[in-house]
Design an enzyme around this catalytic site. Structure first.
Site, mmCIF file in Angstrom:
data_model
loop_
_atom_site.group_PDB
_atom_site.id
_atom_site.type_symbol
_atom_site.label_atom_id
_atom_site.label_comp_id
_atom_site.label_asym_id
_atom_site.label_seq_id
_atom_site.Cartn_x
_atom_site.Cartn_y
_atom_site.Cartn_z
ATOM 1 N N THR A 218 30.657 167.150 103.790
ATOM 2 C CA THR A 218 29.489 166.146 104.408
ATOM 3 C C THR A 218 29.998 165.242 105.423
ATOM 4 O OG1 THR A 218 28.432 166.294 102.205
ATOM 5 C CG2 THR A 218 27.798 164.422 103.411
ATOM 6 N N ALA A 219 30.868 164.403 105.455
ATOM 7 C CA ALA A 219 31.267 163.513 106.226
ATOM 8 C C ALA A 219 31.951 164.199 107.527
ATOM 9 C CB ALA A 219 32.571 162.590 105.577
ATOM 10 N N GLY B 202 30.053 169.672 99.520
ATOM 11 C CA GLY B 202 31.366 168.942 99.238
ATOM 12 C C GLY B 202 31.432 167.389 99.969
ATOM 13 N N CYS B 203 32.094 166.639 99.149
ATOM 14 C CA CYS B 203 32.351 165.271 99.825
ATOM 15 C C CYS B 203 32.935 165.243 101.343
ATOM 16 C CB CYS B 203 33.065 164.435 98.983
ATOM 17 S SG CYS B 203 34.631 165.092 98.050
ATOM 18 N N TYR B 204 34.190 165.824 101.688
ATOM 19 C CA TYR B 204 34.733 165.899 102.866
ATOM 20 C C TYR B 204 33.733 166.697 103.624
ATOM 21 C CZ TYR B 204 39.158 164.395 101.049
ATOM 22 O OH TYR B 204 40.411 163.578 100.728
#
Lengths: 345, 345, 345, 345
Positions: free
Chosen positions: A152-153, A148-150
């Site tokens: 990953t970061a 997911g995007c969050y």
């Protein structure tokens, strides 16, 4: 190599197309969509006029098996898990951009997604595609759960220190800020321009479905159960995620020592940039690109470590990382198709 | 009543003018500016054409003493403290929107602002103008230190619980998100439209000068030294602040019980709205108005309290609260000149 | 091929770098800057960290002659004309993104730019780099005057019909809308985020320096003096230009017939897309790319032709077209380095 | 005075509420909504919490007749015309913000709206509420057709010169730019944040339904049939309209002479500001307010007059002007409830 994309009309899919049209190893692209069969993609997205001339078609296991080497699912939750078991019987490799195969336990998925996913046996077959950390495992996978995007970061920001003795694993607070494209292409009042513009809000406080995904991989690395606070916010921009992480330090350690630890952790990773102390990352500095920029601060007054991580949510947080995973799967240069400079300004 | 505004060309000043032109008790407005003496305000701000026809003039103690009842400083740091001692010798009341009189100790000011301010004796004469909390003290003040934008949103969010036994005072993390007008009218590359648009960044991590202001009033209420982490971020919108606060709970307590505590704390306060659980606040819901909207969540998994607070940084976070303080000083209805609905959409 | 860029810190220069780092034929890049000699470009633009590692150096004719094959000027008005005469003595090819060599007559330049440029003899040596129209002349040039952003969008919209009998050449009205990056990187109150956001304005009404550039090439094609009204507007977005053109029709002609004329005019042009009637162009549909999208409407009630043209002002309106011109100069595929899909959303 | 608002959940309605809550003459407010009966307005719009506590109810002629003095329709096309005939039998005064009563001929309405409206007899009873021009007629009306947003900005810009001998009435071109709130609250892909942000487009070229409204009142004043080109564009901001108008001059006349003509035309009008030549209007300079700012340029090279007009589309272009009309109807000061400064920045 022939690729297939399921979910041809979402933002994940069109970002995949942007990278795949420039990818040297890709010969042919198939688009699958249940709702738009027969429609040419450029009728849905006029910016693709004269660039991609492909009509969407029905997804069947047979069609995929016959034509496609690697299949991307860029679908909403609880779609891919219905197709994956049959597809695993074929030779096709699968990169799933949805959350269906990111968690270890179907019950946890159900608790956070309010939907069901595949059985534990299938979940076990998926390799988590956090490409800059797990690349060795990824190389041999047939099924990749693209992060997911969050997560990953966040995971790129926390994994270098999560198993260090100098941090308190029970103190982790993650405050995320996302651009609006993270909400996808479906219409809703909350992302209607006139009401989203000049507006910032928190959402899903304590209940965002990326929480267990982050906790899973923090826990796996430490072999301890880690629980975090994750609070997402939406800010008025189209692309970009910035995540701010707070971790208590249990002993005195210099900022420089921790920065070196990060630099070492990501030494030969093309897409992770550990920034010097004076240079706080900005989402615009990774716009449209596959980079993750990381920055650390030690606040000596409070004995806390503050980590800032930025990515483009649609690239490193979704389609760019998926291409990176495809490159790893096929033994290609990790940066193939992805070596674009961020768009600035 | 006649009012004077020092710093006539900044955003704080023009917001003061917006409210003062609609204020029933205000008769005459004087504008003081060192850089723009003789210039009519509507030549600097054409939106004021036909609305305010006042030329800026030189600030002198004599002029103020002769003409003005209440004087607002809407100036950069380290200006007001040079004028205040002489002004206190007159009858004029002073509302200082800058940070010069917000801290108790000149040394702390110097450490965070890299500038000097007035002596301790003068700092002691200032009453902190957090109007919804300290209104009784404000009524009798001659000199009001009008709170900073972040401290307003943060203190309104934390003061109801800071002295409760069920929270851990050493665990406080404050993550702020501000619109760009918070950076003021001075030009800089960081807020140049082409680079600030579609961009989010953290800044002044661990070093923002609002940190000691927040800590001071948390500490005063508890009579303990409290240190917090405060991390500000800038997001691409003109107005609005959203602050997310994280506090560890030391014992089990229900969300409903804490919400009631907040409702009780702000029971008869016109400008603080404690939102129900399902209604997360948005900066746009207070746009252009003097409201502060508060929301609380108890995350039972992590035993943390999460408080979200939103204000318009230029209104409740600056000029609106200053007018509210003026109303308190003169025994007027607290909402006089301020009872405007937020601008939506 | 080695390239040099003068004006290394402006937006034109960094867009050139974005394309040149992906260009197969480019070996080495030199950056020249008077104000930032010795500074690495990634210190000015952190988004280029690990991507471009080049220090800026002093511009001299000797250095260019020794190292560079093609030199781009991405400089403000009245800089390039001082260097070009000496550079034309060498073998280097020059692509000037400034306006210095776009007009035929130094007096006209002076009247609109309030500055002086080169003599008529040098202006005559420049070929106007409207790549999709003048590509045959461009191939043999040593000095290319790369078109302005508005002139590119406008001329691509008007040249197909300007010499047709069915239009009234004296009736042309051009209404332009630009994103804010068109104002460049220099700071000014007008493009300060807090005042440019949520704001639209006209500027330079009747006096914009792109007016004579548009008129020159309309006049050249018709061998008549053509005067137009050009009114530029700035709208709150970073990138993109949309130009709306109004032309009186002198006889009845169908929209379809005119559309075919456009399609025929741009038949084999990779970067000009003539849109069908139902599909009005949007600036976002060319974002970050070298496309120009054109649309025509015949309003039968008023007997007027309305042409809408969109480009990315920094790409087709500046650096992208400059790369396209470089490709033409060197007999490369016109799309080399430029075949990127627009960034959407 | 008691007021009623039909269409309680649209942007027109909430702007009416913003002004009416500050209006000295208004005692009670009734909200009518077919879709949201029984719902409190602050459940739909949380920014109204503690400000307006009114539940929406069913619209009936009887309820209106019994409780309401003036009724606003803030409804989509083809709603108000069904209610007006019966309401005209009562004493209630009606201000219709929709287009149903703005045109003289039902057939013209049908041609441009693709819907039907009231019969000619009823259309004739409506007075066009362009408050700064037709205020004498408005005072005695029972039914007011409140002007459209574009027609307000355009007619205020053209009416001072439309009957002058020095202009060519057949040459009028109107190029409009609107913020996104003009598209209303209904969801659509075109105003989805992620695709509307960083985007500008033309729409309804040659077919916008405000065209016949503008033409009607230009024609009425001149007693000639006037046809115009009107091309609307949408730009990425929430509020504001800027209209650029182009008119051929038939004889030499100075800019100053024309400006004086405008100043004279609007001499005692509180809400129209004719700007000096050096001060081009900006939409932000009227943000949230009822002002219309006008600017004229004479382009001597082309003998054209260029008029720029800005308004807030939701205020002067809808609800603000409706309140102004209500004030005129009741003999109140025209500015009552409306004398707010624009919100800046």
């Amino acid at each position: 190599m022939n690729v297939g994309i399921v979910g041809g009309t979402g933002y994940g899919a069109i970002e995949l197309m942007r990278f795949l049209t420039n990818h040297q190893a890709v010969e042919k692209m198939y688009l699958y969509s249940q709702s738009k069969q027969g429609t040419n993609i450029s009728d849905v997205y006029p910016h693709l006029d004269t660039i991609i001339d492909v009509a969407m078609e029905e997804l069947t296991v047979e069609h995929v098996a016959r034509h496609v080497d690697v299949l991307f699912f860029a679908t909403p939750p609880a779609v891919s898990h219905k197709w994956v078991p049959a597809l695993l019987e074929t030779e096709v490799k699968i990169i799933d951009l949805s959350g269906d195969f990111r968690l270890a336990d179907p019950a946890v998925y159900e608790a956070w997604y309010n939907k069901t996913t595949a059985s534990k046996a299938y979940l076990n077959q998926a390799v988590y595609g956090l490409a800059d950390v797990y690349r060795d495992k990824i190389k041999d996978a047939q099924l990749i759960a693209n992060p997911g995007c969050y997560p990953t970061a966040t995971l790129l920001g926390l994994l270098p220190v999560i198993d260090q003795a100098f941090i308190d694993r029970n103190s982790i607070i993650v405050d995320g800020k996302t651009g609006v494209s993270g909400a996808g292409r479906s219409l809703s009042q909350g992302v209607h321009y006139a009401e989203m513009n000049e507006n910032t809000r928190a959402y899903a406080v304590g209940s965002h479905k990326h929480t267990p995904e982050i906790e899973r991989f923090l826990s796996e690395k430490t072999e301890k159960s880690i629980f975090i606070n994750f609070t997402p916010h939406i800010v008025p921009m189209t692309r970009g995620i910035l995540v701010t992480m707070y971790v208590n330090l249990t002993e005195a350690i210099s900022e420089e020592a921790i920065r070196e630890l990060y630099q070492s952790f990501y030494r030969d990773r093309a897409f992770v940039r550990v920034k010097p102390g004076h240079s706080l990352p900005e989402t615009k500095q990774v716009y449209g690109s596959n980079y993750c920029d990381l920055h650390i601060t030690v606040d000596e007054r409070t004995q806390r470590l503050i980590i800032v991580s930025v990515i483009d949510n649609l690239v490193k947080g979704a389609s760019g990382q998926a291409i990176q995973n495809m490159n790893l799967l096929y033994g290609l240069d990790e940066t193939e198709g992805l070596n674009l400079s961020p768009l600035y300004p």
